[in-house]
Design an enzyme around this catalytic site. Structure first.
Site, PDB file in Angstrom:
ATOM      1  N   LYS A  12       0.822  -1.215   0.000  1.00  0.00           N
ATOM      2  CA  LYS A  12       0.000   0.000   0.000  1.00  0.00           C
ATOM      3  C   LYS A  12       0.860   1.271   0.000  1.00  0.00           C
ATOM      4  O   LYS A  12       2.071   1.216   0.274  1.00  0.00           O
ATOM      5  CB  LYS A  12      -0.925  -0.035   1.223  1.00  0.00           C
ATOM      6  CG  LYS A  12      -1.984  -1.150   1.174  1.00  0.00           C
ATOM      7  CD  LYS A  12      -2.910  -1.068   2.398  1.00  0.00           C
ATOM      8  CE  LYS A  12      -4.033  -2.081   2.342  1.00  0.00           C
ATOM      9  NZ  LYS A  12      -4.949  -1.950   3.518  1.00  0.00           N
ATOM     10  N   TYR A  52     -12.570  -2.050  -3.644  1.00  0.00           N
ATOM     11  CA  TYR A  52     -13.027  -2.235  -2.257  1.00  0.00           C
ATOM     12  C   TYR A  52     -14.548  -2.219  -2.134  1.00  0.00           C
ATOM     13  O   TYR A  52     -15.069  -1.949  -1.059  1.00  0.00           O
ATOM     14  CB  TYR A  52     -12.426  -1.152  -1.360  1.00  0.00           C
ATOM     15  CG  TYR A  52     -11.070  -1.479  -0.779  1.00  0.00           C
ATOM     16  CD1 TYR A  52     -10.818  -2.704  -0.141  1.00  0.00           C
ATOM     17  CD2 TYR A  52     -10.033  -0.543  -0.811  1.00  0.00           C
ATOM     18  CE1 TYR A  52      -9.581  -2.985   0.421  1.00  0.00           C
ATOM     19  CE2 TYR A  52      -8.788  -0.828  -0.238  1.00  0.00           C
ATOM     20  CZ  TYR A  52      -8.573  -2.043   0.375  1.00  0.00           C
ATOM     21  OH  TYR A  52      -7.355  -2.317   0.954  1.00  0.00           O
ATOM     22  N   PHE A  60     -15.742   3.615   7.060  1.00  0.00           N
ATOM     23  CA  PHE A  60     -14.396   4.015   6.635  1.00  0.00           C
ATOM     24  C   PHE A  60     -14.176   3.882   5.126  1.00  0.00           C
ATOM     25  O   PHE A  60     -13.072   4.113   4.635  1.00  0.00           O
ATOM     26  CB  PHE A  60     -13.322   3.222   7.407  1.00  0.00           C
ATOM     27  CG  PHE A  60     -13.450   1.716   7.279  1.00  0.00           C
ATOM     28  CD1 PHE A  60     -12.920   1.034   6.192  1.00  0.00           C
ATOM     29  CD2 PHE A  60     -14.094   0.975   8.270  1.00  0.00           C
ATOM     30  CE1 PHE A  60     -13.023  -0.342   6.081  1.00  0.00           C
ATOM     31  CE2 PHE A  60     -14.208  -0.416   8.162  1.00  0.00           C
ATOM     32  CZ  PHE A  60     -13.668  -1.071   7.066  1.00  0.00           C
ATOM     33  N   ARG A  88      -2.168 -14.337   4.527  1.00  0.00           N
ATOM     34  CA  ARG A  88      -2.910 -13.670   5.608  1.00  0.00           C
ATOM     35  C   ARG A  88      -2.139 -13.831   6.936  1.00  0.00           C
ATOM     36  O   ARG A  88      -2.049 -12.887   7.726  1.00  0.00           O
ATOM     37  CB  ARG A  88      -4.316 -14.262   5.749  1.00  0.00           C
ATOM     38  CG  ARG A  88      -5.232 -14.032   4.540  1.00  0.00           C
ATOM     39  CD  ARG A  88      -5.694 -12.612   4.357  1.00  0.00           C
ATOM     40  NE  ARG A  88      -6.346 -12.066   5.521  1.00  0.00           N
ATOM     41  CZ  ARG A  88      -6.994 -10.896   5.530  1.00  0.00           C
ATOM     42  NH1 ARG A  88      -7.093 -10.172   4.423  1.00  0.00           N
ATOM     43  NH2 ARG A  88      -7.533 -10.436   6.625  1.00  0.00           N
ATOM     44  N   THR A  94      -5.389  -6.957  10.926  1.00  0.00           N
ATOM     45  CA  THR A  94      -5.679  -5.697  10.226  1.00  0.00           C
ATOM     46  C   THR A  94      -5.096  -4.495  10.971  1.00  0.00           C
ATOM     47  O   THR A  94      -4.531  -3.591  10.354  1.00  0.00           O
ATOM     48  CB  THR A  94      -7.212  -5.530  10.072  1.00  0.00           C
ATOM     49  OG1 THR A  94      -7.725  -6.698   9.422  1.00  0.00           O
ATOM     50  CG2 THR A  94      -7.555  -4.304   9.253  1.00  0.00           C
ATOM     51  N   ARG A 105       2.578  -6.511   9.025  1.00  0.00           N
ATOM     52  CA  ARG A 105       1.883  -5.352   9.600  1.00  0.00           C
ATOM     53  C   ARG A 105       2.474  -4.945  10.942  1.00  0.00           C
ATOM     54  O   ARG A 105       2.540  -3.754  11.266  1.00  0.00           O
ATOM     55  CB  ARG A 105       0.388  -5.646   9.692  1.00  0.00           C
ATOM     56  CG  ARG A 105      -0.288  -5.538   8.311  1.00  0.00           C
ATOM     57  CD  ARG A 105      -1.690  -6.074   8.321  1.00  0.00           C
ATOM     58  NE  ARG A 105      -2.441  -5.654   7.134  1.00  0.00           N
ATOM     59  CZ  ARG A 105      -3.640  -6.124   6.817  1.00  0.00           C
ATOM     60  NH1 ARG A 105      -4.232  -7.015   7.591  1.00  0.00           N
ATOM     61  NH2 ARG A 105      -4.254  -5.693   5.725  1.00  0.00           N
ATOM     62  N   ASN A 115      -1.870   0.218   6.935  1.00  0.00           N
ATOM     63  CA  ASN A 115      -1.331  -1.050   7.445  1.00  0.00           C
ATOM     64  C   ASN A 115      -0.472  -1.801   6.424  1.00  0.00           C
ATOM     65  O   ASN A 115      -0.276  -3.004   6.510  1.00  0.00           O
ATOM     66  CB  ASN A 115      -2.460  -1.917   8.000  1.00  0.00           C
ATOM     67  CG  ASN A 115      -3.534  -2.223   6.971  1.00  0.00           C
ATOM     68  OD1 ASN A 115      -3.363  -1.937   5.780  1.00  0.00           O
ATOM     69  ND2 ASN A 115      -4.628  -2.807   7.410  1.00  0.00           N
ATOM     70  N   HIS A 118      -2.147  -5.435   1.585  1.00  0.00           N
ATOM     71  CA  HIS A 118      -3.451  -6.077   1.384  1.00  0.00           C
ATOM     72  C   HIS A 118      -3.205  -7.504   0.937  1.00  0.00           C
ATOM     73  O   HIS A 118      -2.257  -7.776   0.200  1.00  0.00           O
ATOM     74  CB  HIS A 118      -4.250  -5.351   0.282  1.00  0.00           C
ATOM     75  CG  HIS A 118      -5.436  -6.149  -0.188  1.00  0.00           C
ATOM     76  ND1 HIS A 118      -6.658  -6.097   0.435  1.00  0.00           N
ATOM     77  CD2 HIS A 118      -5.564  -7.067  -1.192  1.00  0.00           C
ATOM     78  CE1 HIS A 118      -7.496  -6.936  -0.174  1.00  0.00           C
ATOM     79  NE2 HIS A 118      -6.849  -7.530  -1.168  1.00  0.00           N
ATOM     80  N   GLU A 129      -9.797 -10.485  -7.482  1.00  0.00           N
ATOM     81  CA  GLU A 129      -8.790  -9.430  -7.323  1.00  0.00           C
ATOM     82  C   GLU A 129      -7.644  -9.579  -8.328  1.00  0.00           C
ATOM     83  O   GLU A 129      -7.114  -8.577  -8.830  1.00  0.00           O
ATOM     84  CB  GLU A 129      -8.260  -9.435  -5.886  1.00  0.00           C
ATOM     85  CG  GLU A 129      -9.342  -9.015  -4.884  1.00  0.00           C
ATOM     86  CD  GLU A 129      -8.896  -9.065  -3.428  1.00  0.00           C
ATOM     87  OE1 GLU A 129      -9.715  -8.724  -2.560  1.00  0.00           O
ATOM     88  OE2 GLU A 129      -7.733  -9.440  -3.158  1.00  0.00           O
TER      89      GLU A 129
HETATM   90  P1  IDP Z   1      -7.951  -6.756   5.837  1.00  0.00           P
HETATM   91  O1  IDP Z   1      -7.142  -5.785   5.001  1.00  0.00           O
HETATM   92  O2  IDP Z   1      -7.154  -7.264   7.007  1.00  0.00           O
HETATM   93  O3  IDP Z   1      -8.577  -7.851   5.033  1.00  0.00           O
HETATM   94  P2  IDP Z   1     -10.593  -5.575   5.957  1.00  0.00           P
HETATM   95  O4  IDP Z   1     -11.531  -5.739   7.107  1.00  0.00           O
HETATM   96  O5  IDP Z   1     -10.890  -6.318   4.701  1.00  0.00           O
HETATM   97  O6  IDP Z   1      -9.134  -5.918   6.499  1.00  0.00           O
HETATM   98  O7  IDP Z   1     -10.518  -4.015   5.653  1.00  0.00           O
HETATM   99  C1  IDP Z   1      -9.908  -3.549   4.468  1.00  0.00           C
HETATM  100  C2  IDP Z   1      -9.015  -2.390   4.810  1.00  0.00           C
HETATM  101  O8  IDP Z   1      -9.830  -1.330   5.324  1.00  0.00           O
HETATM  102  C3  IDP Z   1      -7.998  -2.652   5.935  1.00  0.00           C
HETATM  103  O9  IDP Z   1      -6.806  -3.245   5.485  1.00  0.00           O
HETATM  104  C4  IDP Z   1      -7.751  -1.273   6.455  1.00  0.00           C
HETATM  105  O10 IDP Z   1      -6.824  -0.574   5.620  1.00  0.00           O
HETATM  106  C5  IDP Z   1      -9.117  -0.617   6.329  1.00  0.00           C
HETATM  107  N1  IDP Z   1      -9.877  -0.714   7.585  1.00  0.00           N
HETATM  108  C6  IDP Z   1     -10.438  -1.810   8.128  1.00  0.00           C
HETATM  109  N2  IDP Z   1     -11.076  -1.526   9.279  1.00  0.00           N
HETATM  110  C7  IDP Z   1     -10.923  -0.187   9.465  1.00  0.00           C
HETATM  111  C8  IDP Z   1     -11.357   0.720  10.465  1.00  0.00           C
HETATM  112  O11 IDP Z   1     -12.019   0.356  11.454  1.00  0.00           O
HETATM  113  N3  IDP Z   1     -10.984   2.025  10.309  1.00  0.00           N
HETATM  114  C9  IDP Z   1     -10.250   2.462   9.246  1.00  0.00           C
HETATM  115  N4  IDP Z   1      -9.816   1.633   8.278  1.00  0.00           N
HETATM  116  C10 IDP Z   1     -10.134   0.322   8.373  1.00  0.00           C
HETATM  117 MG    MG Z   2     -10.011  -7.772   3.520  1.00  0.00          MG
END
Ligand code: IDP
Ligand code: MG
Length: 136
Positions: A12, A52, A60, A88, A94, A105, A115, A118, A129
């Site tokens: 990212k 997304y 968010f 993962r 996350t 991360r 973070n 992805h 994807e």
């Molecule tokens: P992941 O990347 O671990 O699969 P997801 O729940 O799919 O997590 O969320 C996608 C992306 O959205 C996360 O990597 C993060 O950048 C962002 N994100 C997830 N939860 C939050 C939040 O509570 N606040 C702000 N950004 C978030």
């Molecule tokens: Mg995800």
């Protein structure tokens, strides 16, 4: 039985802007992932919104799409035995503050939104994807 899979990985903007892409790629390779294809690009916001789309109802969502399209990213197809789960696990939780020691991360993530990486979360989404970035 062997289960070689492909998954989509994104380095990212927060990581690319700190020049961490080479280091993160070598972590993948050291963990046995083959980088089958890769490219460096910058998304339009509308493209990030499409990528997304599963999160469109989340509070968010807008910030997330602004962020993913805010700078250069590196997109890769990674291949390995059980690549999806394996990636993962290597990425960590996350929220980098909750991620396990040694995960990408934990090492590089700055916050729950910035973070650093992805990774696809299921075989179905991996296919969607990979096609999103590499079809044609
Ligand atoms: P992941 O990347 O671990 O699969 P997801 O729940 O799919 O997590 O969320 C996608 C992306 O959205 C996360 O990597 C993060 O950048 C962002 N994100 C997830 N939860 C939050 C939040 O509570 N606040 C702000 N950004 C978030
Ligand atoms: Mg995800």
């Amino acid at each position: 039985m062997s289960n070689i899979e492909q998954t989509l990985s994104i380095i990212k903007p927060d990581a690319v802007e700190r020049n961490l892409d080479i280091e993160i790629k070598s972590i993948f390779q050291n963990q046995g992932f083959k980088i089958v294809k890769e490219k460096k690009l910058k998304l339009e916001k509308s493209e990030a919104e499409q990528f997304y789309k599963v999160h469109e109802t989340k509070p968010f969502y807008n910030d997330l799409c602004e962020y993913l399209s805010s700078g250069t990213i590196v997109v890769m197809i990674l291949e390995k035995e059980n690549a999806i789960k394996s990636n993962r696990n290597l990425m960590g939780a996350t929220d980098p503050h909750k991620a396990e020691e040694g995960t990408i991360r934990k090492l590089y993530g700055k916050s729950i939104d910035k973070n650093s990486v992805h990774g696809s979360d299921s075989p179905e989404n991996a296919k969607i994807e990979i096609d999103f970035f590499f079809k044609n």
